[in-house]
Design an enzyme around this catalytic site. Structure first.
Site, short mmCIF file in Angstrom:
data_model
loop_
_atom_site.label_atom_id
_atom_site.label_comp_id
_atom_site.label_asym_id
_atom_site.label_seq_id
_atom_site.Cartn_x
_atom_site.Cartn_y
_atom_site.Cartn_z
N HIS A 123 1.77 4.24 1.83
CA HIS A 123 1.86 4.75 3.18
C HIS A 123 3.60 4.50 2.62
O HIS A 123 4.61 3.78 2.47
CB HIS A 123 1.72 4.39 4.19
CG HIS A 123 -0.23 3.82 4.77
ND1 HIS A 123 -0.38 3.46 5.76
CD2 HIS A 123 -0.78 5.15 4.39
CE1 HIS A 123 -1.68 4.00 6.17
NE2 HIS A 123 -1.79 5.01 4.69
N ASP A 152 0.30 -3.94 6.25
CA ASP A 152 -0.48 -3.09 7.50
C ASP A 152 -2.16 -3.80 7.62
O ASP A 152 -3.30 -3.14 8.34
CB ASP A 152 -0.78 -2.41 7.45
CG ASP A 152 0.50 -1.59 8.38
OD1 ASP A 152 1.16 -2.12 8.07
OD2 ASP A 152 0.49 0.15 7.50
N HIS A 174 1.03 -1.62 0.02
CA HIS A 174 0.23 0.26 0.50
C HIS A 174 0.83 1.37 0.41
O HIS A 174 2.20 1.25 0.01
CB HIS A 174 -1.16 0.26 1.26
CG HIS A 174 -0.47 0.47 2.41
ND1 HIS A 174 0.16 -0.62 2.67
CD2 HIS A 174 -0.47 1.27 3.60
CE1 HIS A 174 0.93 -0.27 4.61
NE2 HIS A 174 0.23 0.81 4.32
N HIS A 223 -7.47 -0.51 5.55
CA HIS A 223 -6.73 0.21 6.22
C HIS A 223 -6.39 0.75 5.23
O HIS A 223 -5.94 2.02 5.64
CB HIS A 223 -5.13 -0.30 6.72
CG HIS A 223 -3.77 0.35 6.50
ND1 HIS A 223 -3.66 0.69 8.35
CD2 HIS A 223 -3.28 0.30 5.97
CE1 HIS A 223 -2.94 1.59 8.10
NE2 HIS A 223 -1.99 1.78 6.96
N HIS A 281 4.91 -4.51 10.85
CA HIS A 281 5.11 -4.07 11.69
C HIS A 281 5.11 -4.76 13.42
O HIS A 281 4.20 -5.61 13.17
CB HIS A 281 4.01 -2.46 12.54
CG HIS A 281 4.09 -2.05 11.80
ND1 HIS A 281 5.07 -1.03 12.01
CD2 HIS A 281 3.03 -1.64 10.54
CE1 HIS A 281 4.68 0.20 10.44
NE2 HIS A 281 3.73 -0.07 9.96
N ASP A 296 6.09 4.21 4.66
CA ASP A 296 6.95 3.59 5.78
C ASP A 296 6.66 2.55 4.76
O ASP A 296 7.72 1.33 5.58
CB ASP A 296 6.35 3.01 7.62
CG ASP A 296 4.95 2.17 7.60
OD1 ASP A 296 4.11 3.12 6.75
OD2 ASP A 296 5.24 1.91 8.17
N HIS A 297 6.28 1.61 4.07
CA HIS A 297 6.47 0.90 2.56
C HIS A 297 6.73 1.09 1.96
O HIS A 297 7.77 0.33 1.04
CB HIS A 297 4.75 -0.06 3.38
CG HIS A 297 3.98 0.11 3.86
ND1 HIS A 297 3.80 -1.19 4.71
CD2 HIS A 297 3.76 1.07 5.27
CE1 HIS A 297 3.29 -1.55 5.68
NE2 HIS A 297 3.19 -0.28 6.61
FE FE Z 1 2.83 0.77 7.78
ZN ZN Z 2 -0.04 1.65 6.08
#
Ligand code: FE
Ligand code: ZN
Length: 253
Positions: A54, A127, A52, A110, A165, A56-57
């Protein structure tokens, strides 16, 4: 094929798949740990998979793709400029250099276009599903997330789940509030406390473990439904409503 967890940021895992001198990564939010591992192990990056949009990905994708000529797989339903191979439900990702192939599952909730990759007895779910928990509903509805989790719950019970995570221990504290009488959950709490005490990852885990302990997969059980209804102070008609109530409860926990 071997799967290695690279730590990134506070609690992210970037999953690196390797065979011989070939590697692929899932959700490289940061290029640094990936580049270090590749050079330290004499590996060549052959593909990038993202679940996805985001940061942090996907934050490390541009830097990694600039250094290597490789495909970047990702969800067709999200705006990710670095993705070269947009994917839909049921499509397959073939990674010949890794000797592996993955099926794409659309798992919105998410985020609107979130996807997961399933193959080689492994699920890379970003996530969506966490150890004893699930992702927050940033873009999707509770009904969508519940449908997505049911799709994942229908995979073989021995599937190894690689989420993005390290949230398991905090999630278990909440799960115990929902199901104080779940003996499997108490046992998992002991195991996870032991692992975290030694700074060991609790991921991957199996779907079987989740089915026995994750309240978000257990909303159809009378005990979980009763706890959610008591919390809401009203009857909850269907599993999606129970799921929504448990998710709300977790948001405030
Ligand atoms: Fe994340
Ligand atoms: Zn995420």
């Amino acid at each position: 094929m071997e799967i290695v967890g690279l730590r990134a940021f506070r609690d992210n895992y970037i999953w690196l798949l390797r065979r011989d001198t070939a590697a692929a990564v899932v959700d490289p939010g940061d290029a640094g740990p990936v580049l270090n591992y590749l050079s330290g192990n004499g590996l060549t990056l052959r593909a990038i998979l993202v679940t996805h949009h985001h940061p942090d990905h996907v934050g490390g994708v541009a830097a990694l793709a600039a250094r290597h000529d490789l495909p970047v797989f990702g969800p067709a339903g999200e705006e990710i400029p670095t993705v070269t191979h947009p994917l839909h439900e049921g499509e397959r990702v073939h990674l010949p250099a890794l000797g592996a192939s993955f099926r794409v599952l659309e798992v919105p909730g998410h985020t609107r276009g979130h996807i997961a990759y399933y193959g080689a007895n492994a699920l890379f779910c970003g996530d969506t599903l966490f150890g004893c928990g699930c992702g927050r509903l940033f873009e999707g509805t509770a009904q969508q997330m519940w449908n997505s989790l049911q799709k994942l719950a229908a995979l073989p019970a021995h599937t190894r789940i690689y989420c993005a995570h390290e949230y398991t221990q905090a999630n278990i504290a909440f799960a115990l509030a929902v199901e104080p009488g779940n003996e499997a959950l108490h046992e998992r709490a002991r195991q996870v406390a032991e692992m975290r005490g030694h700074d060991l990852p609790t991921v991957p885990f199996t779907l079987a473990e989740e089915l026995a302990t994750n309240p978000f997969l257990r909303v159809e059980l009378p005990s979980v439904k009763a706890a959610a209804q008591a919390r809401q102070g009203q009857p909850l008609e269907d599993p999606a409503a129970v799921f929504a109530a448990v998710r709300e409860w977790k948001n405030r926990f």
